[in-house]
Each structure stands twice: as C-alpha cells, then as structure tokens.
Design an enzyme around this catalytic site. Sequence first.
Site, short mmCIF file in Angstrom:
data_model
loop_
_atom_site.label_atom_id
_atom_site.label_comp_id
_atom_site.label_asym_id
_atom_site.label_seq_id
_atom_site.Cartn_x
_atom_site.Cartn_y
_atom_site.Cartn_z
N HIS A 114 0.83 -1.21 0.00
CA HIS A 114 0.00 0.00 0.00
C HIS A 114 0.87 1.26 0.00
O HIS A 114 0.66 2.17 -0.81
CB HIS A 114 -0.92 -0.02 1.23
N GLU A 115 1.83 1.32 0.92
CA GLU A 115 2.66 2.52 1.03
C GLU A 115 3.52 2.71 -0.22
O GLU A 115 3.70 3.84 -0.69
CB GLU A 115 3.53 2.47 2.29
N HIS A 118 1.67 4.52 -2.89
CA HIS A 118 1.72 5.98 -2.84
C HIS A 118 2.92 6.51 -3.63
O HIS A 118 2.79 7.49 -4.37
CB HIS A 118 1.81 6.48 -1.40
N ASP A 124 -4.94 7.44 -1.22
CA ASP A 124 -5.77 6.61 -0.36
C ASP A 124 -7.21 6.59 -0.87
O ASP A 124 -7.69 7.54 -1.48
CB ASP A 124 -5.76 7.13 1.08
#
Length: 187
Positions: A114-115, A118, A124
């Site tokens: 997920h990170e 980014h 998000d």
Amino acid sequence: MRMPKLSRILATLAAATMASLGVVAAEASPALAITNVCYNTSQAGPFAGYANQAASIWNAYTNNINMSQCGTNLMIYYTYGGGSYAVRYSLGNGYVVIDYYQAQQYSPLRIMTHEIGHILGLADNYNGNCALLMSGGSAGTACTNPYPHYTEAAAVDSWFRSASPGAESARVFSDSWPAAATVGAQR
C-alpha cells in the site's frame, strides 16, 4: 541513406531465403518504456523481506515499472510508533516508513505494498473494500490482501507510461492505517 550495393544484395538474398523456408519477417513493435524504480532496504530492519515481496507484486501487476534493489529512488525505513506512511517527492521517488506496532495488528505485506503504491502515484481510498489495496486500514485488521486491484495497477501503468520525472510536487501520505489503540481507549 543508400545501402551499399553488396548490402542490398545480401538483404534481398536473406529475405528470399527466409520466404522460401516459410519464415515471415515481422516488424518489431516499439518497446514499452519501462521505468526502473530502485529501492533500498538497508534501513528496513525486519521489513526488508516484505519490501522485496511488495516490489515483486508491483512488478507482476504492472507493465511500465521494474522495481529492484538498485539504488535509492525509494528508501524503506521502519519505526516504533507514529504510524506507517509514505512521502513521495515525485513519481517513483520518496520514502516509506513502516510502523512496527501497526504491522503487529495489520498485514505487514499489505501495509508495505500500500505505502509503495503511494510512491507509484496512488492516493488513499478509505472505502473499507479489502479488494482495493489503497483502502488501507479502513478494510480492517482481517484484510490481508496485498495485491492492487486491476484499476489501481492500470493507473500506475498509465502514469509511468506518460511520466516526466520530477513533474509533480511532493506529497505526504499519512493516516493510511489507524493508529494503534492506546490502553483503555474506545473506538
């Protein structure tokens, strides 16, 4: 530019030979521009293996990036407390911090993937849908899905296909994962 006579003769002879053997010469299609995103796990501590797994996931789900341990475009760190987050300087460049305590509650591979999402340009999406990687912690602690949805992967491919490095401003992505509950706190 004119080809020398001997070269033209050899090219014609080669084409005729291939045709007589039933070999069809196809024009090469232009290669996709693949951007290398070099990451570094020297400061990732117990999360280095998760970073490698997350890079493999992004490599498998996208066509226009290749993540490998080849430099410092993306630094991976860990901390004790304060939350997991990503800081993107530009597309494919920045750093990720994984909170050790959050990784005890949530899937550490999902957090890492997920990170990194980014850093690859994704924002998000707090809708609680476990099928969407960028829903982050809103999907709850039972969600362990570390894979981007096809729409998320397609967006990353699109940005890297048309990206001009450094063309965007820095962004900090925080609060993807709810902070660890303190003793006695109610949610």
